[in-house]
Design a protein around this motif. Structure first.
Motif, PDB file in Angstrom:
ATOM      1  N   LEU A 192      -2.252  -0.008  -8.176  1.00  0.00           N
ATOM      2  CA  LEU A 192      -3.662   0.253  -8.496  1.00  0.00           C
ATOM      3  C   LEU A 192      -4.096   1.529  -7.788  1.00  0.00           C
ATOM      4  N   GLY A 193      -4.414   2.557  -8.564  1.00  0.00           N
ATOM      5  CA  GLY A 193      -4.806   3.833  -7.966  1.00  0.00           C
ATOM      6  C   GLY A 193      -3.661   4.466  -7.197  1.00  0.00           C
ATOM      7  N   VAL A 194      -2.458   4.310  -7.735  1.00  0.00           N
ATOM      8  CA  VAL A 194      -1.241   4.865  -7.123  1.00  0.00           C
ATOM      9  C   VAL A 194      -0.697   5.925  -8.085  1.00  0.00           C
ATOM     10  N   SER A 195      -0.392   7.138  -7.576  1.00  0.00           N
ATOM     11  CA  SER A 195       0.058   8.204  -8.481  1.00  0.00           C
ATOM     12  C   SER A 195       1.543   8.083  -8.836  1.00  0.00           C
ATOM     13  N   GLY A 196       2.330   7.456  -7.921  1.00  0.00           N
ATOM     14  CA  GLY A 196       3.758   7.295  -8.210  1.00  0.00           C
ATOM     15  C   GLY A 196       4.615   8.425  -7.675  1.00  0.00           C
ATOM     16  N   ALA A 197       4.252   8.959  -6.498  1.00  0.00           N
ATOM     17  CA  ALA A 197       5.080   9.988  -5.857  1.00  0.00           C
ATOM     18  C   ALA A 197       6.452   9.380  -5.555  1.00  0.00           C
ATOM     19  N   VAL A 198       7.483  10.240  -5.613  1.00  0.00           N
ATOM     20  CA  VAL A 198       8.852   9.722  -5.456  1.00  0.00           C
ATOM     21  C   VAL A 198       9.049   9.056  -4.096  1.00  0.00           C
ATOM     22  N   HIS A 199       8.339   9.546  -3.056  1.00  0.00           N
ATOM     23  CA  HIS A 199       8.470   8.919  -1.732  1.00  0.00           C
ATOM     24  C   HIS A 199       7.981   7.477  -1.766  1.00  0.00           C
ATOM     25  N   HIS A 200       7.108   7.185  -2.704  1.00  0.00           N
ATOM     26  CA  HIS A 200       6.627   5.801  -2.854  1.00  0.00           C
ATOM     27  C   HIS A 200       7.534   5.015  -3.807  1.00  0.00           C
ATOM     28  N   THR A 201       7.833   5.592  -4.953  1.00  0.00           N
ATOM     29  CA  THR A 201       8.549   4.813  -5.976  1.00  0.00           C
ATOM     30  C   THR A 201       9.999   4.509  -5.574  1.00  0.00           C
ATOM     31  N   ALA A 239       0.836  -1.198   0.000  1.00  0.00           N
ATOM     32  CA  ALA A 239       0.000   0.000   0.000  1.00  0.00           C
ATOM     33  C   ALA A 239       0.873   1.250   0.000  1.00  0.00           C
ATOM     34  N   THR A 240       0.264   2.357  -0.399  1.00  0.00           N
ATOM     35  CA  THR A 240       0.968   3.640  -0.292  1.00  0.00           C
ATOM     36  C   THR A 240       0.750   4.181   1.124  1.00  0.00           C
ATOM     37  N   ARG A 241       1.472   5.263   1.417  1.00  0.00           N
ATOM     38  CA  ARG A 241       1.339   5.838   2.759  1.00  0.00           C
ATOM     39  C   ARG A 241      -0.054   6.395   2.988  1.00  0.00           C
ATOM     40  N   VAL A 242      -0.658   6.925   1.920  1.00  0.00           N
ATOM     41  CA  VAL A 242      -2.016   7.460   2.059  1.00  0.00           C
ATOM     42  C   VAL A 242      -2.940   6.358   2.582  1.00  0.00           C
ATOM     43  N   VAL A 275      -4.384   3.718 -18.453  1.00  0.00           N
ATOM     44  CA  VAL A 275      -5.079   4.904 -17.946  1.00  0.00           C
ATOM     45  C   VAL A 275      -6.559   4.537 -17.873  1.00  0.00           C
ATOM     46  N   GLY A 276      -7.081   4.483 -16.664  1.00  0.00           N
ATOM     47  CA  GLY A 276      -8.494   4.120 -16.529  1.00  0.00           C
ATOM     48  C   GLY A 276      -8.852   3.853 -15.086  1.00  0.00           C
ATOM     49  N   ASP A 277     -10.115   3.508 -14.911  1.00  0.00           N
ATOM     50  CA  ASP A 277     -10.650   3.259 -13.568  1.00  0.00           C
ATOM     51  C   ASP A 277     -10.315   1.811 -13.162  1.00  0.00           C
ATOM     52  N   MET A 278      -9.614   1.680 -12.047  1.00  0.00           N
ATOM     53  CA  MET A 278      -9.221   0.328 -11.613  1.00  0.00           C
ATOM     54  C   MET A 278     -10.436  -0.573 -11.359  1.00  0.00           C
ATOM     55  N   ASN A 279     -11.582   0.044 -11.011  1.00  0.00           N
ATOM     56  CA  ASN A 279     -12.782  -0.762 -10.738  1.00  0.00           C
ATOM     57  C   ASN A 279     -13.342  -1.405 -12.001  1.00  0.00           C
ATOM     58  N   ALA A 331       1.071  -0.135 -14.006  1.00  0.00           N
ATOM     59  CA  ALA A 331       0.260   0.840 -13.278  1.00  0.00           C
ATOM     60  C   ALA A 331      -1.133   0.933 -13.881  1.00  0.00           C
ATOM     61  N   VAL A 332      -2.125   1.004 -12.994  1.00  0.00           N
ATOM     62  CA  VAL A 332      -3.499   1.304 -13.422  1.00  0.00           C
ATOM     63  C   VAL A 332      -3.907   2.553 -12.660  1.00  0.00           C
ATOM     64  N   CYS A 333      -4.089   3.646 -13.380  1.00  0.00           N
ATOM     65  CA  CYS A 333      -4.378   4.924 -12.716  1.00  0.00           C
ATOM     66  C   CYS A 333      -5.221   5.757 -13.680  1.00  0.00           C
ATOM     67  N   ASP A 334      -6.188   6.498 -13.132  1.00  0.00           N
ATOM     68  CA  ASP A 334      -7.084   7.227 -14.039  1.00  0.00           C
ATOM     69  C   ASP A 334      -6.547   8.599 -14.457  1.00  0.00           C
ATOM     70  N   GLN A 386       3.115  -0.727   4.174  1.00  0.00           N
ATOM     71  CA  GLN A 386       3.425   0.514   3.426  1.00  0.00           C
ATOM     72  C   GLN A 386       4.766   0.361   2.702  1.00  0.00           C
ATOM     73  N   ILE A 387       4.747   0.765   1.427  1.00  0.00           N
ATOM     74  CA  ILE A 387       5.972   0.702   0.603  1.00  0.00           C
ATOM     75  C   ILE A 387       6.479   2.127   0.397  1.00  0.00           C
ATOM     76  N   GLY A 388       7.781   2.312   0.472  1.00  0.00           N
ATOM     77  CA  GLY A 388       8.323   3.636   0.151  1.00  0.00           C
ATOM     78  C   GLY A 388       9.373   4.105   1.132  1.00  0.00           C
ATOM     79  N   GLN A 389       9.642   5.388   1.072  1.00  0.00           N
ATOM     80  CA  GLN A 389      10.732   5.971   1.857  1.00  0.00           C
ATOM     81  C   GLN A 389      10.580   5.691   3.341  1.00  0.00           C
ATOM     82  N   THR A 390       9.352   5.804   3.848  1.00  0.00           N
ATOM     83  CA  THR A 390       9.145   5.559   5.277  1.00  0.00           C
ATOM     84  C   THR A 390       8.442   4.215   5.501  1.00  0.00           C
TER      85      THR A 390
HETATM   86  C1  LIG Z   1       8.763  12.630   4.125  1.00  0.00           C
HETATM   87  C2  LIG Z   1       7.716  11.864   3.393  1.00  0.00           C
HETATM   88  C3  LIG Z   1       7.773  10.486   3.372  1.00  0.00           C
HETATM   89  C4  LIG Z   1       6.829   9.755   2.651  1.00  0.00           C
HETATM   90  N1  LIG Z   1       6.914   8.386   2.645  1.00  0.00           N
HETATM   91  C5  LIG Z   1       6.044   7.687   1.883  1.00  0.00           C
HETATM   92  C6  LIG Z   1       6.148   6.282   1.786  1.00  0.00           C
HETATM   93  O1  LIG Z   1       6.974   5.636   2.416  1.00  0.00           O
HETATM   94  N2  LIG Z   1       5.280   5.640   0.968  1.00  0.00           N
HETATM   95  C7  LIG Z   1       4.321   6.278   0.242  1.00  0.00           C
HETATM   96  O2  LIG Z   1       3.563   5.631  -0.489  1.00  0.00           O
HETATM   97  N3  LIG Z   1       4.197   7.613   0.354  1.00  0.00           N
HETATM   98  C8  LIG Z   1       5.015   8.326   1.156  1.00  0.00           C
HETATM   99  N4  LIG Z   1       4.861   9.665   1.257  1.00  0.00           N
HETATM  100  C9  LIG Z   1       3.667  10.284   0.631  1.00  0.00           C
HETATM  101  C10 LIG Z   1       3.846  10.501  -0.859  1.00  0.00           C
HETATM  102  O3  LIG Z   1       4.499  11.725  -1.078  1.00  0.00           O
HETATM  103  C11 LIG Z   1       2.473  10.510  -1.574  1.00  0.00           C
HETATM  104  O4  LIG Z   1       1.642  11.428  -0.955  1.00  0.00           O
HETATM  105  C12 LIG Z   1       1.776   9.137  -1.564  1.00  0.00           C
HETATM  106  O5  LIG Z   1       2.653   8.133  -2.001  1.00  0.00           O
HETATM  107  C13 LIG Z   1       0.581   9.183  -2.517  1.00  0.00           C
HETATM  108  O6  LIG Z   1      -0.149   8.005  -2.379  1.00  0.00           O
HETATM  109  P1  LIG Z   1      -1.198   7.574  -3.495  1.00  0.00           P
HETATM  110  O7  LIG Z   1      -0.473   7.363  -4.777  1.00  0.00           O
HETATM  111  O8  LIG Z   1      -1.978   6.456  -2.918  1.00  0.00           O
HETATM  112  O9  LIG Z   1      -2.175   8.822  -3.558  1.00  0.00           O
HETATM  113  P2  LIG Z   1      -2.346   9.949  -4.650  1.00  0.00           P
HETATM  114  O10 LIG Z   1      -1.067  10.665  -4.898  1.00  0.00           O
HETATM  115  O11 LIG Z   1      -3.511  10.758  -4.217  1.00  0.00           O
HETATM  116  O12 LIG Z   1      -2.680   9.130  -5.971  1.00  0.00           O
HETATM  117  C14 LIG Z   1      -3.838   8.396  -6.152  1.00  0.00           C
HETATM  118  C15 LIG Z   1      -3.997   8.213  -7.649  1.00  0.00           C
HETATM  119  O13 LIG Z   1      -5.069   7.330  -7.889  1.00  0.00           O
HETATM  120  C16 LIG Z   1      -5.813   7.867  -8.996  1.00  0.00           C
HETATM  121  N5  LIG Z   1      -7.172   7.312  -8.883  1.00  0.00           N
HETATM  122  C17 LIG Z   1      -8.224   7.762  -8.156  1.00  0.00           C
HETATM  123  N6  LIG Z   1      -9.281   6.951  -8.340  1.00  0.00           N
HETATM  124  C18 LIG Z   1      -8.891   5.970  -9.193  1.00  0.00           C
HETATM  125  C19 LIG Z   1      -9.547   4.834  -9.756  1.00  0.00           C
HETATM  126  N7  LIG Z   1     -10.813   4.517  -9.440  1.00  0.00           N
HETATM  127  N8  LIG Z   1      -8.847   4.052 -10.616  1.00  0.00           N
HETATM  128  C20 LIG Z   1      -7.571   4.340 -10.944  1.00  0.00           C
HETATM  129  N9  LIG Z   1      -6.909   5.412 -10.438  1.00  0.00           N
HETATM  130  C21 LIG Z   1      -7.558   6.207  -9.556  1.00  0.00           C
HETATM  131  C22 LIG Z   1      -5.723   9.361  -8.847  1.00  0.00           C
HETATM  132  O14 LIG Z   1      -5.986  10.036 -10.077  1.00  0.00           O
HETATM  133  C23 LIG Z   1      -4.288   9.516  -8.389  1.00  0.00           C
HETATM  134  O15 LIG Z   1      -3.420   9.640  -9.490  1.00  0.00           O
HETATM  135  C24 LIG Z   1       5.788  10.422   1.972  1.00  0.00           C
HETATM  136  C25 LIG Z   1       5.740  11.823   1.993  1.00  0.00           C
HETATM  137  C26 LIG Z   1       6.682  12.524   2.693  1.00  0.00           C
HETATM  138  C27 LIG Z   1       6.612  14.027   2.692  1.00  0.00           C
END
Ligand SMILES: Cc1cc2nc3c(=O)[nH]c(=O)nc-3n(C[C@H](O)[C@H](O)[C@H](O)COP(=O)(O)OP(=O)(O)OC[C@H]3O[C@@H](n4cnc5c(N)ncnc54)[C@H](O)[C@@H]3O)c2cc1C
Length: 325
Positions: free
Chosen positions: A272-281, A241-244, A310-314, A292-295, A256-260
């Motif tokens: 799935l529904g992961v944006s790919g923030a650098v803290h995660h990747t 999972a992502t941190r969110v 590019v699309g809805d994971m559901n 990746a599956v992301c809308d 949780q996968i990523g920097q922390t």
């Molecule tokens: C110091 C620090 C450390 C951090 N450490 C970590 C870490 O260890 N791990 C980590 O993961 N994050 C970490 N973060 C947080 C990180 O920066 C991002 O905020 C986080 O990774 C985003 O998670 P996400 O991709 O789930 O959410 P989002 O960035 O909100 O991305 C969700 C994506 O899903 C898409 N989406 C929405 N609905 C659907 C659907 N139905 N189907 C397909 N796509 C959909 C959206 O368009 C969006 O692109 C850290 C941040 C900081 C500042």
């Protein structure tokens, strides 16, 4: 690549217990495979239980298996393992390298060992080779922004290799692995820590850091991980999972996968529904194929993935599940 001639020592892990038997872990099989690629010399495994799986150790290339006497101490304590491995390495005239798994304990063991042996160490390594007689290691740093290659030049290099960074390959014709029992002198500091209790985490399937397939859910799941779980089940993988997702309380922080969170290197990562923030990747830099599956077509995950939808994971995941079933 001209390989080493000297032996390599590999600290291996087993799961299980004396009553039901011990089974060598997949990352340990990968370590033995990596060791074989580095040396023409012999491979010495260090097993941390009284009844190691000798046939499986031999199948992945161990010529000898050191069995240090832990005297009832827990192999979960890094100091205990470091003392045991030091006693084993003292049995060898020379060693080209010492390898451990880069998990929480393995990284701690590597730092203890490097200090005890006054040697250089590297953890979270994903690539290894021999160049001009030196061990050359590679890993990504600074949240995955840089790929680094470096040589460990001091003493016997102590390397912690990320699980799944190497594919485990059995030897063609395994020989018998010979067991060598070893006495250990434990430092006072190592015995100051002891394991009081441990509870197995619930859930089936491979652990996140050892799985060769990881399906990761992000904010796009909107808290419903059922499709993530189903896809992981269908592929025999682990759920991440992502941190969110962890912050929202949708999943346990442990996945949780990523920097922390955890650093993983599966053959296949599906976000799935992961944006790919650098803290995660930065936690998936060692992954083989990234899907990746992301809308959001502008999401950064599409800049680093091998296959992107590019699309809805559901809508997409149920179709994939139907095909898989
Ligand atoms: C110091 C620090 C450390 C951090 N450490 C970590 C870490 O260890 N791990 C980590 O993961 N994050 C970490 N973060 C947080 C990180 O920066 C991002 O905020 C986080 O990774 C985003 O998670 P996400 O991709 O789930 O959410 P989002 O960035 O909100 O991305 C969700 C994506 O899903 C898409 N989406 C929405 N609905 C659907 C659907 N139905 N189907 C397909 N796509 C959909 C959206 O368009 C969006 O692109 C850290 C941040 C900081 C500042």
């Amino acid at each position: 690549m001209k390989k080493f001639e000297d032996p390599i020592l590999v600290v291996v892990d087993h799961v299980g217990d004396l009553e039901n038997g011990y089974v060598l872990t997949p990352p340990s099989e990968q370590l033995l495979t990596a060791a074989r690629k580095l040396t023409d010399g012999q491979i010495y495994a260090v097993a941390l239980n009284p009844s190691p799986q000798l046939d499986r150790l031999a199948a992945y290339g161990a010529d000898y298996v050191f069995v240090p006497d832990l005297g009832g101490r827990s192999p979960r304590v890094a100091g205990v393992v470091a003392d045991a491995a030091t006693a084993c390495i003292n049995e060898l005239p020379e060693a080209a390298a010492l390898l451990t798994v880069s998990n929480y304990r393995g990284r701690e063991v590597a730092s203890h060992l490097a200090t005890l042996m006054d040697a250089g160490s590297a953890v979270d390594v994903t690539r290894l080779s021999v160049r001009e007689g030196k061990l050359v290691a590679g890993k990504s740093v600074l949240a995955g922004a840089w790929e680094t290659i470096f040589a460990v030049r001091r003493g016997t290099p102590v390397i912690a290799l990320r699980p799944s960074a190497f594919e485990a390959e059995p030897v063609e014709v395994p020989a018998e692995a010979k067991r060598i029992d070893v006495e250990v002198n434990f430092r006072e500091a190592s015995t100051a820590v002891r394991v009081v209790s441990s509870d197995a985490r619930e859930g089936e399937g491979p652990s996140l850091t050892e799985a060769s397939v990881v399906v990761c859910g992000g904010r796009g799941t909107n808290g419903d991980f059922s499709l993530v779980n189903q896809l992981a089940d269908a592929l025999g993988g682990a759920v991440g999972a992502t941190r969110v997702a962890a912050d929202e309380g949708w999943v346990d922080r442990a996945i949780q996968i990523g920097q922390t969170g955890e650093t993983i290197a599966p053959s296949l990562y599906i976000g799935l529904g992961v944006s790919g923030a650098v803290h995660h990747t930065c936690g998936i830099q060692g992954a083989g194929t990234v899907v990746a599956v992301c809308d959001d077509p502008d999401a950064p995950i599409f800049e680093m993935c091998d296959f992107g939808v590019v699309g809805d994971m559901n809508q997409i995941v149920p179709q994939a599940l139907e095909d898989l079933r």
